[in-house]
Design a protein around this motif. Sequence first.
Motif, PDB file in Angstrom:
ATOM      1  N   HIS A   5       3.881  12.480  -7.481  1.00  0.00           N
ATOM      2  CA  HIS A   5       4.189  13.643  -6.667  1.00  0.00           C
ATOM      3  C   HIS A   5       5.378  14.329  -7.302  1.00  0.00           C
ATOM      4  CE1 HIS A   5       7.657  11.602  -4.787  1.00  0.00           C
ATOM      5  NE2 HIS A   5       6.908  10.553  -4.959  1.00  0.00           N
ATOM      6  N   GLU A  99       4.424  18.644  -3.622  1.00  0.00           N
ATOM      7  CA  GLU A  99       3.524  17.589  -3.161  1.00  0.00           C
ATOM      8  C   GLU A  99       2.102  17.937  -3.587  1.00  0.00           C
ATOM      9  OE1 GLU A  99       4.824  14.984  -1.187  1.00  0.00           O
ATOM     10  OE2 GLU A  99       2.913  13.997  -1.594  1.00  0.00           O
ATOM     11  N   LEU A 101      -1.360  17.568  -2.542  1.00  0.00           N
ATOM     12  CA  LEU A 101      -2.001  17.212  -1.277  1.00  0.00           C
ATOM     13  C   LEU A 101      -3.384  16.598  -1.508  1.00  0.00           C
ATOM     14  CD1 LEU A 101      -0.867  20.235   0.898  1.00  0.00           C
ATOM     15  CD2 LEU A 101       0.066  17.931   0.843  1.00  0.00           C
ATOM     16  N   ARG A 120      -7.502  11.786  -4.974  1.00  0.00           N
ATOM     17  CA  ARG A 120      -6.744  11.870  -3.718  1.00  0.00           C
ATOM     18  C   ARG A 120      -7.479  12.829  -2.783  1.00  0.00           C
ATOM     19  NH1 ARG A 120      -0.331  12.783  -3.353  1.00  0.00           N
ATOM     20  NH2 ARG A 120      -0.522  10.647  -4.085  1.00  0.00           N
ATOM     21  N   TYR A 122      -8.589  13.536   1.707  1.00  0.00           N
ATOM     22  CA  TYR A 122      -8.325  13.236   3.110  1.00  0.00           C
ATOM     23  C   TYR A 122      -9.593  12.712   3.773  1.00  0.00           C
ATOM     24  CZ  TYR A 122      -3.770  15.330   2.795  1.00  0.00           C
ATOM     25  OH  TYR A 122      -2.473  15.577   2.441  1.00  0.00           O
ATOM     26  N   ALA A 131      -4.683  10.325   4.126  1.00  0.00           N
ATOM     27  CA  ALA A 131      -4.799  10.761   2.738  1.00  0.00           C
ATOM     28  C   ALA A 131      -4.920   9.499   1.894  1.00  0.00           C
ATOM     29  CB  ALA A 131      -3.577  11.557   2.323  1.00  0.00           C
ATOM     30  N   ALA A 155      -1.870   7.477   0.536  1.00  0.00           N
ATOM     31  CA  ALA A 155      -0.944   8.353  -0.187  1.00  0.00           C
ATOM     32  C   ALA A 155       0.373   8.524   0.560  1.00  0.00           C
ATOM     33  CB  ALA A 155      -1.593   9.716  -0.400  1.00  0.00           C
ATOM     34  N   ALA A 156       0.333   8.407   1.865  1.00  0.00           N
ATOM     35  CA  ALA A 156       1.543   8.644   2.655  1.00  0.00           C
ATOM     36  C   ALA A 156       2.569   7.526   2.524  1.00  0.00           C
ATOM     37  CB  ALA A 156       1.166   8.814   4.125  1.00  0.00           C
ATOM     38  N   LEU A 157       2.158   6.380   1.932  1.00  0.00           N
ATOM     39  CA  LEU A 157       3.086   5.252   1.823  1.00  0.00           C
ATOM     40  C   LEU A 157       3.610   5.073   0.402  1.00  0.00           C
ATOM     41  CD1 LEU A 157       1.246   2.640   4.074  1.00  0.00           C
ATOM     42  CD2 LEU A 157       2.999   4.302   4.691  1.00  0.00           C
ATOM     43  N   ALA A 158       3.384   6.073  -0.448  1.00  0.00           N
ATOM     44  CA  ALA A 158       3.797   5.959  -1.846  1.00  0.00           C
ATOM     45  C   ALA A 158       5.307   5.796  -1.977  1.00  0.00           C
ATOM     46  CB  ALA A 158       3.329   7.188  -2.619  1.00  0.00           C
ATOM     47  N   ASN A 159       6.057   6.331  -1.024  1.00  0.00           N
ATOM     48  CA  ASN A 159       7.516   6.292  -1.127  1.00  0.00           C
ATOM     49  C   ASN A 159       8.152   5.094  -0.426  1.00  0.00           C
ATOM     50  OD1 ASN A 159       7.244   8.660  -2.464  1.00  0.00           O
ATOM     51  ND2 ASN A 159       8.218   9.949  -0.924  1.00  0.00           N
ATOM     52  N   SER A 262       4.430   1.318   7.978  1.00  0.00           N
ATOM     53  CA  SER A 262       3.457   2.385   7.740  1.00  0.00           C
ATOM     54  C   SER A 262       3.629   3.531   8.723  1.00  0.00           C
ATOM     55  CB  SER A 262       2.030   1.837   7.857  1.00  0.00           C
ATOM     56  OG  SER A 262       1.795   1.371   9.172  1.00  0.00           O
ATOM     57  N   SER A 263       4.478   3.328   9.718  1.00  0.00           N
ATOM     58  CA  SER A 263       4.669   4.345  10.746  1.00  0.00           C
ATOM     59  C   SER A 263       6.027   5.009  10.573  1.00  0.00           C
ATOM     60  CB  SER A 263       4.579   3.683  12.123  1.00  0.00           C
ATOM     61  OG  SER A 263       4.884   4.604  13.138  1.00  0.00           O
ATOM     62  N   ALA A 264       6.121   6.236  11.042  1.00  0.00           N
ATOM     63  CA  ALA A 264       7.387   6.953  10.951  1.00  0.00           C
ATOM     64  C   ALA A 264       8.386   6.363  11.947  1.00  0.00           C
ATOM     65  CB  ALA A 264       7.168   8.422  11.243  1.00  0.00           C
TER      66      ALA A 264
ATOM     67  N   GLN B  90     -10.507  21.585   2.596  1.00  0.00           N
ATOM     68  CA  GLN B  90      -9.510  20.634   3.101  1.00  0.00           C
ATOM     69  C   GLN B  90      -8.125  21.273   3.184  1.00  0.00           C
ATOM     70  OE1 GLN B  90      -9.251  16.753   1.312  1.00  0.00           O
ATOM     71  NE2 GLN B  90     -11.204  16.104   2.162  1.00  0.00           N
ATOM     72  N   THR B  99       0.013  14.911   3.959  1.00  0.00           N
ATOM     73  CA  THR B  99       1.011  13.888   3.686  1.00  0.00           C
ATOM     74  C   THR B  99       2.410  14.468   3.784  1.00  0.00           C
ATOM     75  OG1 THR B  99       0.525  14.371   1.374  1.00  0.00           O
ATOM     76  CG2 THR B  99      -0.320  12.308   2.258  1.00  0.00           C
ATOM     77  N   HIS B 142       2.808  13.791  12.443  1.00  0.00           N
ATOM     78  CA  HIS B 142       4.116  13.364  11.939  1.00  0.00           C
ATOM     79  C   HIS B 142       4.262  11.840  11.946  1.00  0.00           C
ATOM     80  CE1 HIS B 142       5.592  17.511  12.019  1.00  0.00           C
ATOM     81  NE2 HIS B 142       5.018  17.634  13.198  1.00  0.00           N
ATOM     82  N   GLY B 143       3.151  11.121  12.030  1.00  0.00           N
ATOM     83  CA  GLY B 143       3.222   9.687  12.248  1.00  0.00           C
ATOM     84  C   GLY B 143       3.474   8.834  11.032  1.00  0.00           C
ATOM     85  N   ASN B 144       3.333   9.385   9.825  1.00  0.00           N
ATOM     86  CA  ASN B 144       3.547   8.536   8.651  1.00  0.00           C
ATOM     87  C   ASN B 144       4.898   8.867   8.006  1.00  0.00           C
ATOM     88  OD1 ASN B 144       3.274  10.380   6.257  1.00  0.00           O
ATOM     89  ND2 ASN B 144       1.286  10.776   7.215  1.00  0.00           N
ATOM     90  N   PRO B 145       5.408   7.944   7.182  1.00  0.00           N
ATOM     91  CA  PRO B 145       6.769   8.127   6.645  1.00  0.00           C
ATOM     92  C   PRO B 145       6.973   9.433   5.877  1.00  0.00           C
ATOM     93  CG  PRO B 145       6.021   5.885   6.278  1.00  0.00           C
ATOM     94  CD  PRO B 145       4.840   6.638   6.812  1.00  0.00           C
ATOM     95  N   LYS B 146       5.970   9.882   5.142  1.00  0.00           N
ATOM     96  CA  LYS B 146       6.148  11.127   4.379  1.00  0.00           C
ATOM     97  C   LYS B 146       6.124  12.348   5.285  1.00  0.00           C
ATOM     98  CE  LYS B 146       4.885  10.996  -0.447  1.00  0.00           C
ATOM     99  NZ  LYS B 146       3.933  11.439  -1.455  1.00  0.00           N
ATOM    100  N   SER B 148       6.943  12.595   8.230  1.00  0.00           N
ATOM    101  CA  SER B 148       8.025  12.640   9.211  1.00  0.00           C
ATOM    102  C   SER B 148       9.368  13.010   8.591  1.00  0.00           C
ATOM    103  CB  SER B 148       8.150  11.286   9.915  1.00  0.00           C
ATOM    104  OG  SER B 148       8.597  10.320   8.988  1.00  0.00           O
TER     105      SER B 148
END
Lengths: 424, 156
Positions: A5, A99, A101, A120, A122, A131, A155-159, A262-264, B90, B99, B142-146, B148
Amino acid sequence: MIAVHGRGLLLVVLALSLLFFIAFPGSGFSADLRLTSDTILQSFKRDLPGEPDRKVAPVYEYLQVDYGKKEEAGLSFHGYGWMRINLGDDYFDDTTEAELLYAYLEYDTPTQEFLVRAGRFYVFEGVANEAVDGVYGRKHLPNNITLSAYAGQPAALANTNGRAGDYIVGGRVSHHHIGRYEFGVSYKTLANDGGNDEQFAGFDGYVYLPARISLQGTSVYNLKTDGWAEHFYELRVPMGPVEVRPFYQKYRYDDFFVDQGSSAFPFRFLAGTGNSLEVFGTEAYLYLDERFELAGRLKHYEYDRRDGSADYYSLISTWKIQILSQVGIELGRMDGDQDRHRFTLARGFFYWDARPWFVSGDAMLVDYDRQKFGKDQAWFASLGFGRGFLGERLKLKFSLDYSDDPYLDDNFRTTLVAHYRYGH
Amino acid sequence: MNAKKFFLFVLLGLFAGVLISCVAGNGYRPPKTHPPIYELGERRVYCVRCHGHENKEMVYERYNHTPFFTDNHRLVTYQDEAVCAMCHDQSFCNSCHATRVELKPSLRNQTETFRRTQHRGDYLSRHQIDGRIDPTSCFRCHGNPKASQTCRPCHG
C-alpha cells in the motif's frame, strides 16, 4: 505480495496503464481499456493549538483502471485506488497517503456459469464484508444452486503486526427459485497473526409471497462465542399506492463485536458489555405520481443493559424532474432518553441537470437539545456547479461549502473536481 | 432452537429446494451490464418501471432504489452482487465500504446532492449520538483496524 500500500503502487498502476495505452493506441488493447479519474483539490483552513488559520490544500487522485470487454464474459482486469498529496501544510502527514483498494484479474465463462477472481478484491456476500488478497470463485450448478468460496489474507489487517499468520477463508451456498425464493448459508473464518479471531456462520433468505408480499432477512451466528450476533428481517407489504415495510433487528454485542486484534479498538470494549440492542419499526412509501416521492421511517431502539430507549423519526420527500434533476427535503428527529441523545435534523437539497451544465445545492441544520462546546446548532450549506466537456468525458465540478457547528466557526471549504472518463 | 439445529434445518430446506427445482431448470444469469439509466429517460431508479412484476428473471422490485435503499441494501447485495454489478463497479461500493478512504462519501461527491450518502454536513457532532444509540451501524464500515484510522485521534 499484493498487500503493498502506498502511493508507489498506485503510481505503478497508473504508469503501466498509460504506458500500455500509449504503446498500443490503435490496437484492440486501447479499445478495451477504460480509465476513470477523479482529481479533487480541496482548500480550507484549520485552527491548531497556537496556529490559527492554517491553510490546508490536499489534492486527491482516485484512479480506476478496467481492461476487458465490458459487456462480454472473459478475462478482465480491474484496479482502483487513491492517493493524496498536500499542497498546503503537513496537516495530514501522520496518516496514510495512498491505498490500493482493489486490483484483480477476473475470468467469467461465456455462459457465466463460473467466475473466478485473483488479486485484491472485495467480498460482499453472506456473512462477508471483506477485502481479500487471494482468490474467489463462484459456480452456478444445476438445479439453481450457487456455490462461492474465497481464501487469502484479509487486506484490512496488513498493518497489524505484519501479515504472517493472517488468513481468511469463507464461502456461501445458496438455492433459489426464480420469482419465488432464495436461501443461502455462509461461513467465514479469519485469523490475525496466527490467532483465530473470527468465525461466523449465517443464513440469508428471501421469500416472495402472494399479493406481492415478501419477506427477507439474515441471521448471523458467532461460532467462537456460541451466540447469535445478529437478526435482521423485513416484511414488504404493498397496499395500492402505499408500501409498508415493518422490520426487526437484534444485535447481541458480545457476539456481534469482536474483542480481538482484527477489530477496531473503539468497538472492542463493546464485546464485553453483555448488552443487546433491538431495533424495530417500519418504513412507509407513498407512490402517488412518478414525479413525487414520499417516504417515512420510524425506528425504535431498546437495550438490554442500559436504561432508556430511543426513537428516530425520518421523512424524505423528493420532487423528481428527471432522473438526476430533483428538489427534496429531509426531516429527522432523534428522541433519546436524555437531552444529550436528542436532535432534530432538517435538510433541503436540489440538483439541476442541464447538460452540459449542472447546478447543485445542499443545506442542513441540526438542532441539538444539549449544547456541545457552547453551541446547540450545526449549520451546513453547499453550492455547486459544473460543466461537461468532450461529450461528457471530462467534467469539471466546483463547490463552496459553509459550516458553523460545535467544531467549526464560520468555516469555508472549496472543492474543485476534474472527473475524466476514457473508453466508457 | 440452538444454532446447530437451525443450520441443519436450513440445509434440509436447501435440499428440499433442490428436489423441487429439479423440474424447474437452471437459474437466470443477469447480463454483465445494464443500459445506462440516464438515457432511459426515467425519473426514478425503480426496476419495475420497465421490468414489471412478472418476475420471470428475478424479483425486480427488490432492487427498486427507494429513498432508504442505501440503509438496507445489504439484504439484497449479500445475496447476489451480480445484480448490483450490472450498474455499479466495486469502486462505487468503496465510497463507503473500503479498507481505507480518507474522504467521507459526501465530501468525495459533494455536488452529487441527489445521492443519499452517509454523514452529510457536520457528522463529527452527530456521530456521538448515533454511535451511542446504535454502534452496530458504525461497525460495518469502520470495524477493521485500517478503516478505523479516522476514529483513532479521539478513540485511540
